[in-house]
Scaffold this active site. Structure first.
Site, PDB file in Angstrom:
ATOM      1  N   CYS A  93       7.387  58.059  61.607  1.00 43.98           N
ATOM      2  CA  CYS A  93       8.162  56.859  61.109  1.00 43.98           C
ATOM      3  C   CYS A  93       7.207  55.803  60.470  1.00 43.98           C
ATOM      4  O   CYS A  93       7.826  54.882  59.727  1.00 43.98           O
ATOM      5  CB  CYS A  93       9.050  56.475  62.108  1.00 43.98           C
ATOM      6  SG  CYS A  93      10.155  57.590  62.901  1.00 43.98           S
ATOM      7  N   HIS A 367      17.420  54.634  58.149  1.00 41.62           N
ATOM      8  CA  HIS A 367      15.727  54.873  58.307  1.00 41.62           C
ATOM      9  C   HIS A 367      15.313  56.071  57.633  1.00 41.62           C
ATOM     10  O   HIS A 367      15.343  57.256  58.058  1.00 41.62           O
ATOM     11  CB  HIS A 367      15.702  55.023  59.916  1.00 41.62           C
ATOM     12  CG  HIS A 367      14.096  55.219  60.292  1.00 41.62           C
ATOM     13  ND1 HIS A 367      12.918  54.865  59.592  1.00 41.62           N
ATOM     14  CD2 HIS A 367      13.771  55.750  61.230  1.00 41.62           C
ATOM     15  CE1 HIS A 367      12.042  55.312  60.188  1.00 41.62           C
ATOM     16  NE2 HIS A 367      12.214  55.685  61.519  1.00 41.62           N
ATOM     17  N   CYS A 397       7.907  51.583  66.040  1.00 43.15           N
ATOM     18  CA  CYS A 397       7.356  52.540  66.756  1.00 43.15           C
ATOM     19  C   CYS A 397       7.167  53.745  66.126  1.00 43.15           C
ATOM     20  O   CYS A 397       7.829  54.142  64.899  1.00 43.15           O
ATOM     21  CB  CYS A 397       8.433  52.835  67.936  1.00 43.15           C
ATOM     22  SG  CYS A 397      10.151  53.306  67.207  1.00 43.15           S
ATOM     23  N   GLY A 399       6.337  58.134  66.765  1.00 50.56           N
ATOM     24  CA  GLY A 399       6.421  59.496  67.198  1.00 50.56           C
ATOM     25  C   GLY A 399       5.019  59.760  67.908  1.00 50.56           C
ATOM     26  O   GLY A 399       4.092  59.453  67.356  1.00 50.56           O
TER      27      GLY A 399
END
Length: 411
Positions: A93, A367, A397, A399
């Site tokens: 992300c 997103h 944040c 993964g």
């Protein structure tokens, strides 16, 4: 070390990431990225031959997003093939933000004068998980060492440990939608937003398509938890459910409370973004007016099963590099992957919600994985200008237990 100036930032609208029904689902992801590159060129008048590299984030580099979509985006833009090279990266992300940070590093090091960082993700055409393998790459040895679980379960684990109730996460989501509704009505995204055109040259989308205004804690509370069934699922060849795997690392949790839903988690969307970075010397020589400078960047790692807690250490590391305290930052964008993430970061850093995501976030807007970080940088610069403020931070944040942060100063 030299400075990296952000000359401009553009993004497409976020289109619903649904095959055949999302407004951008008919546009190839290479074209999405290529149109952002051309928008930067048209708005700023630079010579594409001067662009030394295009760095693009893309999480699902598979199918239509395979090969090197950064380079293919340059070609799709119609630029002379002998101009910019391209490189595609995957930091899950955080890919789009990392692309901008890497571009800035090239400029700050003195090795490059003009670079574009950005990202793209067409989640309608290349669905999440298309490349297979999961977070552990289907490696049983890694799975035994770190029993990784899907991100939604990690988000619910965070909410359980932090004591965030269903009402807490739904309240945050409703506020994200409310702020986004105001931002759209006041055209606060207009500084970076560009229309996307289809193959016939017609406008396919010129406004973010995902927001669902009017939601309340009561209406959001009617949605079913998204990850409860997944938490009770046992993978083939395993002897524990997903929840049991997570609890094996966090035995203090008797039961994971599944509070995240489609209404308080980030939306699945299509989109692309691009950020133009230059040395001060290049910008002055070519009459490019800078909008901001990058003060510091950082990444951080944290425990990978809970996975989504590293924005806090990444932010602290970035602040230390910049010689700043958290109170010195006037505006903050925290990616709303799941409502518990910004709630935890605000709790950890004692942040005033008033200066966090003032125009809503991914819960309302969506997103597009590889593009979001670059989009947030443009959103932050627009809002610093609108509010006449100076310093801002973007954090996300990621993964696998990672986080990323960037501190900007408006010029």
């Amino acid at each position: 070390m030299g400075e990296a100036w952000i000359v401009d930032a553009v993004r497409t609208p976020r289109g619903k990431g649904k095959k055949d029904t999302g407004a951008l689902s008919g546009v190839h992801p290479q074209q999405l990225l290529g149109q952002t590159l051309n928008a930067l060129k048209d708005r700023n008048g630079f010579d594409p031959a001067d662009v030394e590299d295009v760095v693009a984030g893309c999480v699902s580099a598979f199918g239509e997003q395979a090969a090197c979509i950064a380079r293919n985006g340059v070609l799709a833009a119609g630029w002379d093939p002998t101009t910019a090279s391209g490189v595609t990266l995957n930091r899950f992300c955080g890919s789009g933000q990392q692309a901008v940070n890497f571009a800035a590093m090239g400029v700050m090091s003195g090795q490059q004068d003009l670079v574009i960082g950005g990202g793209v993700e067409s989640m309608s055409r290349v669905p999440m998980g298309s490349s297979g393998g999961g977070l552990d790459g289907n490696d049983p040895q890694l799975s035994a060492l770190h029993p990784l679980v899907p991100q939604g379960i990690s988000a619910d684990l965070i909410a359980t440990l932090e004591g965030f109730s269903r009402e807490d996460v739904d309240g945050f989501a409703a506020e994200s939608q409310r702020r986004c509704e105001i931002a759209q009505k006041e055209d606060r995204f207009g500084g970076s937003l560009i229309p996307v055109r289809d193959a016939e040259g017609q406008v396919a989308l010129d406004r973010d398509e995902h927001p669902r205004p009017g939601g309340t804690v009561e209406t959001l509370g009617q949605l079913k938890p998204s990850f409860e069934g997944m938490g009770a699922y046992t993978q083939k060849g395993h002897d524990r459910t997903m929840d049991e795997k997570a609890r094996s690392v966090y035995p203090q949790v008797e039961e994971i409370r599944h509070v995240h839903t489609a209404g308080n988690s980030s939306g699945i969307v299509d989109g692309a973004a691009a950020v133009l970075l230059a040395t001060p010397e290049y910008a002055r020589a070519h009459d490019l007016k800078p909008r901001a400078r990058i003060l510091a960047t950082a990444t951080a790692a944290d425990e990978p099963v809970i996975m989504l807690t590293a924005p806090t250490p990444a932010t602290r590391k970035c602040l230390k590099k910049a010689g700043m305290e958290v109170g010195d930052v006037e505006l903050i964008e925290i990616n709303e992957a799941f409502a518990a993430i910004p709630l935890k970061v605000m709790k950890d850093l004692d942040l005033d919600h008033g200066k966090v995501n003032p125009n809503g976030g991914a819960i309302a807007l969506g997103h597009p994985l590889g593009a979001t970080g670059a989009m947030l940088i443009g959103t932050l610069i627009d809002e610093l200008e609108r509010q006449d403020k100076t310093t801002g931070l973007v954090t996300m944040c990621i993964g696998g237990g990672m986080g990323i942060a960037t501190i900007l100063e408006r010029i």
